[in-house]
Design a protein around this motif. Sequence first.
Motif, PDB file in Angstrom:
ATOM      1  N   THR A  73       0.835  -1.199   0.000  1.00 41.65           N
ATOM      2  CA  THR A  73       0.000   0.000   0.000  1.00 41.65           C
ATOM      3  C   THR A  73       0.870   1.250   0.000  1.00 41.65           C
ATOM      4  O   THR A  73       2.088   1.188   0.218  1.00 41.65           O
ATOM      5  CB  THR A  73      -0.900   0.037   1.260  1.00 41.65           C
ATOM      6  OG1 THR A  73      -0.088   0.291   2.403  1.00 41.65           O
ATOM      7  CG2 THR A  73      -1.643  -1.268   1.440  1.00 41.65           C
ATOM      8  N   GLY A  74       0.223   2.377  -0.202  1.00 44.50           N
ATOM      9  CA  GLY A  74       0.922   3.642  -0.027  1.00 44.50           C
ATOM     10  C   GLY A  74       1.048   3.943   1.461  1.00 44.50           C
ATOM     11  O   GLY A  74       0.648   3.132   2.305  1.00 44.50           O
TER      12      GLY A  74
ATOM     13  N   ASP B 146      -6.710   4.543  -0.152  1.00 46.87           N
ATOM     14  CA  ASP B 146      -5.251   4.441  -0.331  1.00 46.87           C
ATOM     15  C   ASP B 146      -4.827   4.409  -1.799  1.00 46.87           C
ATOM     16  O   ASP B 146      -3.930   5.175  -2.183  1.00 46.87           O
ATOM     17  CB  ASP B 146      -4.713   3.221   0.417  1.00 46.87           C
ATOM     18  CG  ASP B 146      -3.205   3.144   0.340  1.00 46.87           C
ATOM     19  OD1 ASP B 146      -2.537   3.857   1.111  1.00 46.87           O
ATOM     20  OD2 ASP B 146      -2.688   2.407  -0.522  1.00 46.87           O
TER      21      ASP B 146
ATOM     22  N   SER C 139      -2.630   7.415  -3.291  1.00 44.24           N
ATOM     23  CA  SER C 139      -1.228   7.038  -3.540  1.00 44.24           C
ATOM     24  C   SER C 139      -0.852   6.954  -5.009  1.00 44.24           C
ATOM     25  O   SER C 139       0.223   6.485  -5.348  1.00 44.24           O
ATOM     26  CB  SER C 139      -0.937   5.681  -2.858  1.00 44.24           C
ATOM     27  OG  SER C 139      -1.238   5.735  -1.485  1.00 44.24           O
TER      28      SER C 139
END
Length: 314
Positions: free
Chosen positions: A251-252, A309, A313
């Motif tokens: 994930t970011g 996210d 991101s």
Amino acid sequence: MTYVGQSASAAQQPAVERATVKDVVAAYVGLTKPRVIELLLLTTVPVMFYAARGVPDLGLVVATVIGGTFSAGSASVFNCVYDRDIDEQMRRTRRRALPRHIVSPRSALVFGFVLGIASTVILYVWVNPLSALLAVLANAFYVFGYTMLLKRRTTQNIVWGGIAGCFPTLIGWTAVTGSLSWTPVVLFLVVFFWTPPHTWALALRYREDYANVDVPMLPVVASARTVGRQVVIYSWLMVATSLLLWPVADTGLFYPVAAAVLGAVFLLEAYRMWARARGTESLAVIQPMRLFHTSNLYLSLLFVAVALDPLISR
């Protein structure tokens, strides 16, 4: 102080109520437990956003939501039919449709099967066979695993029975990708570890209800302090698992920051409830519903972070 053996005599059968069409419609809707469905969909749709790495196809989302709603509603209806004997005796459930005799058990069973079949068809035709299969498995596990096998027999009822409520994370992922991976499994485990603190807080509030109908929820057979300790243990497992999504799903930074903050808030409330439960069984002191409401907010915001996210991101 525990609540073992505090069974009450069965309440007398209530008189059949004269119901309007509006009452009957509301009763059928109530059988599906809409608040439970809301939580399940809350863990389905955000996972679809993450699986799509953005905004998923709207038609696919609608089909998944409708199919998931019907599946969860079907399981809840079967649960209400099976538990109608104890629902009549519990303050929290005595106003449901079956205890009030607005809907007959036979009609409710038919309704449950119609919802289940409709769910399977919708998911199979407009989503994919894997998502349809997972929904059927979730329905079956809730009805046979939790409702019929575990609920009235063990304090671990909602620990393992709660698995059924974890399936929406898998269904949301497979709806978009058509396959499984470690990402939805991690989210599955987050919901799995979230379920005991969430449910035990509510069961602590209504422990006398559960004791009166001989359902061995943990707060019925153990002290509030023991329940508080178990809540803290599962809360740590939940928070640790939620952070595991960061390296597993790549994930970011938005998601792990959100998960850490939300986890810290949840742990603080869990420890506070445990501290309040030391040396007392008074619900006025323990205030278990504070943790219950915190758990709802935690799960909601965590899965919103899952959905946001990939958008933030990019």
